[in-house]
Design an enzyme around this catalytic site. Structure first.
Site, PDB file in Angstrom:
ATOM      1  N   ARG A 278     -29.414  40.386  -0.058  1.00 47.72           N
ATOM      2  CA  ARG A 278     -29.472  39.000   0.399  1.00 47.72           C
ATOM      3  C   ARG A 278     -30.887  38.469   0.207  1.00 47.72           C
ATOM      4  O   ARG A 278     -31.848  39.073   0.667  1.00 47.72           O
ATOM      5  CB  ARG A 278     -29.074  38.852   1.871  1.00 47.72           C
ATOM      6  CG  ARG A 278     -29.124  37.364   2.285  1.00 47.72           C
ATOM      7  CD  ARG A 278     -28.518  37.062   3.630  1.00 47.72           C
ATOM      8  NE  ARG A 278     -28.439  35.609   3.826  1.00 47.72           N
ATOM      9  CZ  ARG A 278     -27.504  34.988   4.532  1.00 47.72           C
ATOM     10  NH1 ARG A 278     -26.558  35.683   5.107  1.00 47.72           N
ATOM     11  NH2 ARG A 278     -27.514  33.668   4.645  1.00 47.72           N
TER      12      ARG A 278
ATOM     13  N   HIS B   6     -29.658  24.381  -6.346  1.00 44.38           N
ATOM     14  CA  HIS B   6     -28.420  25.044  -6.778  1.00 44.38           C
ATOM     15  C   HIS B   6     -28.398  25.197  -8.301  1.00 44.38           C
ATOM     16  O   HIS B   6     -27.937  26.211  -8.821  1.00 44.38           O
ATOM     17  CB  HIS B   6     -27.199  24.250  -6.305  1.00 44.38           C
ATOM     18  CG  HIS B   6     -27.044  24.254  -4.808  1.00 44.38           C
ATOM     19  ND1 HIS B   6     -27.067  25.420  -4.073  1.00 44.38           N
ATOM     20  CD2 HIS B   6     -26.894  23.253  -3.900  1.00 44.38           C
ATOM     21  CE1 HIS B   6     -26.937  25.128  -2.788  1.00 44.38           C
ATOM     22  NE2 HIS B   6     -26.836  23.823  -2.659  1.00 44.38           N
TER      23      HIS B   6
ATOM     24  N   ASP C 190     -29.058  33.329  -1.393  1.00 45.86           N
ATOM     25  CA  ASP C 190     -29.417  32.321  -0.382  1.00 45.86           C
ATOM     26  C   ASP C 190     -30.815  31.776  -0.667  1.00 45.86           C
ATOM     27  O   ASP C 190     -31.654  32.456  -1.255  1.00 45.86           O
ATOM     28  CB  ASP C 190     -29.345  32.959   1.013  1.00 45.86           C
ATOM     29  CG  ASP C 190     -29.280  31.911   2.114  1.00 45.86           C
ATOM     30  OD1 ASP C 190     -29.005  30.738   1.816  1.00 45.86           O
ATOM     31  OD2 ASP C 190     -29.519  32.273   3.284  1.00 45.86           O
TER      32      ASP C 190
ATOM     33  N   LEU D  74     -18.008  44.850 -17.778  1.00 47.44           N
ATOM     34  CA  LEU D  74     -18.562  44.387 -16.498  1.00 47.44           C
ATOM     35  C   LEU D  74     -17.553  43.457 -15.838  1.00 47.44           C
ATOM     36  O   LEU D  74     -16.950  42.615 -16.513  1.00 47.44           O
ATOM     37  CB  LEU D  74     -19.872  43.626 -16.743  1.00 47.44           C
ATOM     38  CG  LEU D  74     -20.480  42.896 -15.538  1.00 47.44           C
ATOM     39  CD1 LEU D  74     -21.042  43.891 -14.523  1.00 47.44           C
ATOM     40  CD2 LEU D  74     -21.589  41.943 -15.974  1.00 47.44           C
TER      41      LEU D  74
HETATM   42  C1  IPE Z   1     -24.169  32.268   2.669  1.00 47.15           C
HETATM   43  O1  IPE Z   1     -25.265  31.437   2.759  1.00 47.15           O
HETATM   44  C2  IPE Z   1     -23.169  31.710   1.703  1.00 47.15           C
HETATM   45  C3  IPE Z   1     -23.519  31.779   0.288  1.00 47.15           C
HETATM   46  C4  IPE Z   1     -24.577  32.363  -0.205  1.00 47.15           C
HETATM   47  C5  IPE Z   1     -22.563  31.167  -0.617  1.00 47.15           C
HETATM   48  P1  IPE Z   1     -25.351  30.288   3.855  1.00 47.15           P
HETATM   49  O2  IPE Z   1     -26.646  29.593   3.620  1.00 47.15           O
HETATM   50  O3  IPE Z   1     -24.142  29.458   3.832  1.00 47.15           O
HETATM   51  O4  IPE Z   1     -25.386  31.106   5.228  1.00 47.15           O
HETATM   52  P2  IPE Z   1     -25.967  30.710   6.636  1.00 47.15           P
HETATM   53  O5  IPE Z   1     -25.410  29.356   6.980  1.00 47.15           O
HETATM   54  O6  IPE Z   1     -27.451  30.650   6.509  1.00 47.15           O
HETATM   55  O7  IPE Z   1     -25.535  31.786   7.556  1.00 47.15           O
HETATM   56  C1  IPE Z   2     -27.352  29.360  -1.096  1.00 47.26           C
HETATM   57  O1  IPE Z   2     -28.429  28.516  -0.903  1.00 47.26           O
HETATM   58  C2  IPE Z   2     -26.266  28.747  -1.940  1.00 47.26           C
HETATM   59  C3  IPE Z   2     -25.055  28.344  -1.205  1.00 47.26           C
HETATM   60  C4  IPE Z   2     -24.820  28.561   0.060  1.00 47.26           C
HETATM   61  C5  IPE Z   2     -24.048  27.653  -1.978  1.00 47.26           C
HETATM   62  P1  IPE Z   2     -28.480  27.515   0.324  1.00 47.26           P
HETATM   63  O2  IPE Z   2     -27.946  26.200  -0.133  1.00 47.26           O
HETATM   64  O3  IPE Z   2     -27.809  28.077   1.514  1.00 47.26           O
HETATM   65  O4  IPE Z   2     -30.032  27.401   0.546  1.00 47.26           O
HETATM   66  P2  IPE Z   2     -30.780  27.302   1.940  1.00 47.26           P
HETATM   67  O5  IPE Z   2     -30.361  28.474   2.753  1.00 47.26           O
HETATM   68  O6  IPE Z   2     -30.354  26.007   2.560  1.00 47.26           O
HETATM   69  O7  IPE Z   2     -32.217  27.330   1.574  1.00 47.26           O
HETATM   70 MG    MG Z   3     -28.474  29.190   3.069  1.00 43.27          MG
END
Ligand code: IPE
Ligand code: IPE
Ligand code: MG
Length: 244
Positions: free
Chosen positions: A191, A44, A27, A140
């Site tokens: 996380r 990303h 995240d 793996l």
């Molecule tokens: C969780 O992250 C999903 C992934 C890492 C793919 P999100 O950014 O979507 O989660 P929330 O919305 O903060 O709970």
């Molecule tokens: C996690 O990063 C990747 C996915 C959910 C695909 P985010 O895109 O959720 O990044 P933040 O949480 O908005 O910073």
């Molecule tokens: Mg996120």
């Protein structure tokens, strides 16, 4: 093959006491980008590059299974452009025959978790093809959770059980209907980005997982930090409900 430079791991790390399965909620890609004044998709992209680095390190440590939460069932709520950007990263990676060959040469098995049939058809086909090509790999398991949600997974399992016409008696039997049927439960969940929640990840499988939260945004999560997290894991006393 991954480069053969001599591995220098943190001395405090006990290589005999590593988790079998690390699951990572990657995240913070968006915030990583925003902080730099970049569009979210650049975050990303940086995050995807980091997967490669972390996979190589996990491989060298000898850990057997790693799951990356790549796209959740709730992430469809994001702008289409962002969704396309994420899928493009996976697509472009797998389209490169050299990358697929790298998986094969390193004995890495690619698996997925989630309803990938809802992805763009070419991506679905490619993911299926690479899974087939690497299915006998032993070193793996690289498991990508894509269009994955823990609740949707449990619901799907229940429907499969109903369809089969016979009930299940044990929780192990129930788990055999989950996407993760062939994998051990994640013993360690990381996380990044500072959020202290599960966000619908591996709900059933995390019953006894150890958790590690860090404020670092995923693109900045380094191999050193991974080792620090693993050292922390090794200090935990896991009891599984018993007195120890
Ligand atoms: C969780 O992250 C999903 C992934 C890492 C793919 P999100 O950014 O979507 O989660 P929330 O919305 O903060 O709970
Ligand atoms: C996690 O990063 C990747 C996915 C959910 C695909 P985010 O895109 O959720 O990044 P933040 O949480 O908005 O910073
Ligand atoms: Mg996120």
């Amino acid at each position: 093959m991954f480069n053969n430079t001599k591995n220098k791991f943190n001395k405090k790390l006990n290589l005999q006491k590593l988790p079998q399965h690390i699951a990572i909620i990657m995240d913070g890609n968006g915030r990583w980008a925003s902080r730099r004044g970049l569009p979210r998709n650049m975050g990303h992209k940086a995050g995807f590059e980091n997967i490669k680095k972390i996979v190589e390190h996990i491989y060298k440590l000898g850990i057997k299974v790693v799951t990356f939460f790549t796209f959740s069932t709730e992430n469809w709520k994001r702008p289409q452009e962002e969704i396309d950007g994420i899928f493009n990263l996976v697509r472009n990676h797998l389209k490169d025959d050299k990358e697929v060959q790298r998986l094969i040469d390193n004995d890495i098995k690619l698996t997925t978790m989630g309803d990938i049939s809802k992805l763009p058809e070419d991506l679905y086909n490619k993911l299926t093809e690479v899974q087939q090509k690497t299915q006998n790999a032993k070193k793996l398991v690289l498991n990508l959770a894509i269009n994955y949600g823990g609740r949707a997974e449990i619901l799907r399992a229940v429907n499969e059980i109903v369809k089969s016409g016979k009930g299940v008696k044990t929780t192990e039997e129930f788990a055999s209907y989950l996407y993760s049927a062939s994998l051990p439960d994640p013993d360690f969940v990381i996380r990044t980005s500072g959020e202290l929640r599960i966000s619908n990840f591996m709900l059933y499988q995390m019953a006894y997982s150890e958790f590690y939260f860090t404020k670092t945004y995923w693109p900045d999560f380094s191999t050193k930090q991974l080792e620090k997290a693993l050292i922390d894991f090794q200090k935990r006393k896991r009891r599984f409900g018993a007195v120890k």
